[in-house]
Scaffold this active site. Structure first.
Site, PDB file in Angstrom:
ATOM      1  N   SER A  32       0.824  -1.200   0.000  1.00 17.34           N
ATOM      2  CA  SER A  32       0.000   0.000   0.000  1.00 17.34           C
ATOM      3  C   SER A  32       0.866   1.263   0.000  1.00 17.34           C
ATOM      4  O   SER A  32       1.713   1.439  -0.869  1.00 17.34           O
ATOM      5  CB  SER A  32      -0.969  -0.046   1.183  1.00 17.34           C
ATOM      6  OG  SER A  32      -2.045   0.826   0.984  1.00 17.34           O
ATOM      7  N   HIS A  55      -5.958  -7.090  -1.365  1.00 19.28           N
ATOM      8  CA  HIS A  55      -4.955  -6.054  -1.097  1.00 19.28           C
ATOM      9  C   HIS A  55      -3.817  -6.600  -0.237  1.00 19.28           C
ATOM     10  O   HIS A  55      -2.683  -6.142  -0.340  1.00 19.28           O
ATOM     11  CB  HIS A  55      -5.652  -4.894  -0.378  1.00 19.28           C
ATOM     12  CG  HIS A  55      -4.790  -3.703  -0.116  1.00 19.28           C
ATOM     13  ND1 HIS A  55      -4.379  -2.841  -1.105  1.00 19.28           N
ATOM     14  CD2 HIS A  55      -4.271  -3.206   1.039  1.00 19.28           C
ATOM     15  CE1 HIS A  55      -3.651  -1.865  -0.578  1.00 19.28           C
ATOM     16  NE2 HIS A  55      -3.565  -2.071   0.723  1.00 19.28           N
ATOM     17  N   ASP A  77      -7.967  -6.664  -5.457  1.00 18.98           N
ATOM     18  CA  ASP A  77      -7.864  -5.388  -4.742  1.00 18.98           C
ATOM     19  C   ASP A  77      -8.331  -4.265  -5.656  1.00 18.98           C
ATOM     20  O   ASP A  77      -7.961  -4.207  -6.825  1.00 18.98           O
ATOM     21  CB  ASP A  77      -6.406  -5.157  -4.336  1.00 18.98           C
ATOM     22  CG  ASP A  77      -6.197  -3.803  -3.677  1.00 18.98           C
ATOM     23  OD1 ASP A  77      -7.112  -3.338  -2.974  1.00 18.98           O
ATOM     24  OD2 ASP A  77      -5.110  -3.222  -3.865  1.00 18.98           O
TER      25      ASP A  77
END
Length: 641
Positions: free
Chosen positions: A188, A451, A389
């Site tokens: 991320s 994710h 994701d």
């Protein structure tokens, strides 16, 4: 009344004086130790809820990086379980900004996961089998890390500077790891952190003086999963991904609403937004998709589009393990076991709104602009994506790779008009994804992953790691996974099940045993000499005392010799058996193993959660554990990996 001569009083006086000085130095020494910690102060001797069996060797605690503002970073380090051909350390960072790397430790790549609020179980496929793993809560104020109020940092270069300071001090505490092959991994918003830290390390190595060449850090590679790296392509990929995955249907009112937000995003990017990490209008595209997918009070999970969540959380209550982590990390016995400083005045939070709202990075350029230089310096990079994701989706990652230019080519171009093929990857008979690589950059797409790829596929993620690190168990031993690229096995990797030993480890144990016996033999020789000298001295005193039996000789000078000796050595034994010295012995074993390990450096084959919420502690509590995302504003009032 019998008088005592000066000759007989002086030794007693000297003994008392010596005792007083020892007491003074003991007090002073203890105060110095209290201020300057050593490795044993960080040793984790027990971990509440640990599984049956021996405790993994780990250290945890704080390292100061900003004395003026009381800025301290928290770390949790796990020593590798097994011996590979060389020592490796992987540093893991979660994103946010402001989200704790304890997510990675307890939900993704660490050796443990939580079964409930108080029970740890082994994580099959954890990354600590052939590499030391170091989790760090950063920037200051994140997770267990802390800093004075109103002293949060704002830019990526500040963050990188703090991290280099952290490593300098950490390696002083644990010098046995300073010459490891060093890798950074994360997901991320760590897609911004990691390239900036890598550049800071490369700059540090260039500026290191000749006298300090031995302290160069061996940066060997970067791994970034579902990273927020290039906002231009990744913002624009929201609309494309939403159509591709049928989150919206062309021509509907919902689609038109998202398209309007997309147009406003393009306008902001064209008006100077391309060199910024955050673009407010573009963040509204994601928000629009979440809103139009709302049905019966629920919306899609932005981290895994196969799932739905309560609106407006839209994924911030995920993954399910999260409900156990906060209560576990707030337990007093866990806080004590991990050596969390008393200066950390608030309980652990997954994501801290105050860090996110302050870390605006207005003057920082997107990290994608750093990648070409890092690749060209010889540092390999692997980017991996979970296909399900949405927030940092694979389409955006693939697009910025295609546009990026480095080492004389664009994207995965091998030569003008010729592109690197995608290699199918199967794991234990199932289609796992594909690999694509060129000029030091590797891209891996994980099918059916979210994710947080390691949360979904721990063993597959470890297989990817071992390929990247160049671990080949052919000469190590263990049960290899059936992992194939285009049908070919390639290097054998061992994943999961935490084998108790490997062939190489047994060989190293035999070497260590031989070295230990050699050490005993040497120490035995020394002991014989010491005993002989002691016997001679003792014999001399006996002979002397017999000659002076009627005088006031040495027996009168040391009237309590036997008692003093007994007391002194008893106290010495007690100190040697203290926790600190037990840890020192444990560290000795590790260092001995380091010297016995092979030094083969042959090259191997190629191998945000952001805080969306307010600044206040109350708001953090209101929305519960926030999650990593790179959206500090214009998002549903909560946050995410």
């Amino acid at each position: 009344m019998r008088s005592t001569s000066t000759f007989t009083r002086t030794p007693a006086f000297l003994l008392h004086t010596l005792a007083r000085w020892l007491l003074v130095w003991g007090v002073l020494g203890s105060s110095v130790v209290a201020e300057k910690k050593c490795a044993s102060n960080y040793y984790v001797r027990s971990l509440p809820g640990q599984p049956d069996g021996p405790l993994l060797k780990m250290h945890a605690g704080h390292v100061e990086v900003d004395h003026k503002n009381n800025g301290n970073l928290f770390f949790w380090h796990f020593q590798n379980r097994h011996i590979a051909n060389r020592q490796r350390t992987v540093i893991w960072l979660n994103g946010g900004p402001g989200c704790s790397s304890m997510d990675g430790a307890l939900m993704e790549i660490g050796p443990y996961r939580l079964k409930d609020d108080h029970t740890l179980i082994y994580n099959e496929g954890s990354w600590d089998e052939f590499a030391n793993i170091l989790f760090v809560d950063q920037p200051v104020g994140t997770g267990f890390s802390y800093v004075n109020t109103n002293s949060y940092i704002h830019e990526l270069d500040e963050m990188a500077s703090h991290f280099v300071t952290f490593l300098e001090k950490w390696f002083e505490l644990f010098p046995e790891y300073e010459h490891d092959d060093l890798y950074f991994a994360g997901e991320s918003y760590a897609g911004q952190y990691i390239p900036y830290i890598a550049k800071a390390i490369l700059d540090r190595n260039k500026n290191t003086t000749t006298q300090a060449q031995s302290r160069l850090w061996n940066l060997k590679g970067l791994l970034i999963g579902n990273g927020w790296i290039s906002p231009v392509e990744q913002y624009q990929a929201y609309l494309t991904y939403a159509y591709k995955e049928n989150l919206i249907q062309s021509g509907t009112d919902a689609a038109k609403r998202v398209e309007r937000a997309h147009s406003e995003c393009i306008s902001e990017l064209d008006s100077g937004g391309k060199d910024r990490i955050h673009a407010g209008a573009c963040e509204k595209v994601l928000s629009a998709v979440l809103e139009v997918t709302r049905e019966n009070g629920k919306c899609i999970n932005m981290y895994d589009i196969r799932l739905r969540d309560e609106f407006p959380s839209c994924g911030m209550n995920w993954p399910p393990d999260l409900k156990h982590i906060t209560p576990y990390l707030r337990r007093d016995d866990v806080i004590s076991a991990l050596h969390v400083n008393d200066d950390k005045r608030t309980g652990w939070r997954e994501c801290t709104g105050a860090v996110s709202s302050n870390f605006n990075a207005r003057n920082s350029k997107p990290s994608v602009q750093l990648l070409p230089e890092i690749l060209e310096s010889g540092i390999p990079i692997t980017l991996f994506s979970g296909a399900k994701d949405f927030i940092c989706n694979h389409i955006g990652t693939e697009q910025f790779i295609h546009n990026m230019q480095w080492s004389g080519g664009a994207g995965f171009e091998l030569s003008p008009g010729v592109w690197a093929p995608r290699h199918d990857w199967t794991f234990e008979g199932e289609a796992a994804g594909y690999y694509q690589e060129a000029r030091n950059l590797t891209y891996v797409l994980f099918y059916n992953a979210s994710h947080m790829v390691p949360f979904d596929f721990g063993r597959r993620s470890r297989d990817m790691l071992d390929r990247f690190l160049g671990v080949d168990i052919t000469s190590i031993g263990g049960n290899p996974a059936d992992s194939r690229i285009d049908g070919e096995k390639g290097a054998l990797t061992s994943v999961g099940n935490h084998p108790n030993s490997t062939t190489a480890e047994q060989r190293e144990k035999e070497k260590l045993k031989a070295a230990t016996w050699a050490a005993y033999y040497k120490s035995g020789e020394v002991a014989l000499v010491v005993v002989a000298i002691a016997a001679a001295v003792w014999g001399f005193f006996i002979w002397r005392s017999r000659r002076q039996r009627q005088g006031s000789g040495y027996r009168g000078i040391y009237p309590n010799l036997n008692g003093l000796s007994s007391g002194s050595f008893s106290g010495f034994r007690n100190k040697r058996s203290s926790h600190d010295d037990i840890e020192a012995a444990a560290d000795f074993d590790a260092s001995e193993l380091d010297t016995l390990r092979g030094t083969d450096d042959r090259s191997r084959g190629a191998n945000g959660h952001g805080s969306v919420g307010g600044d206040s502690e109350d708001e953090d509590e209101k929305f519960g554990a926030q999650k990593e995302s790179y959206h500090p504003s214009n998002m549903p009032s909560s946050s995410s990996s």
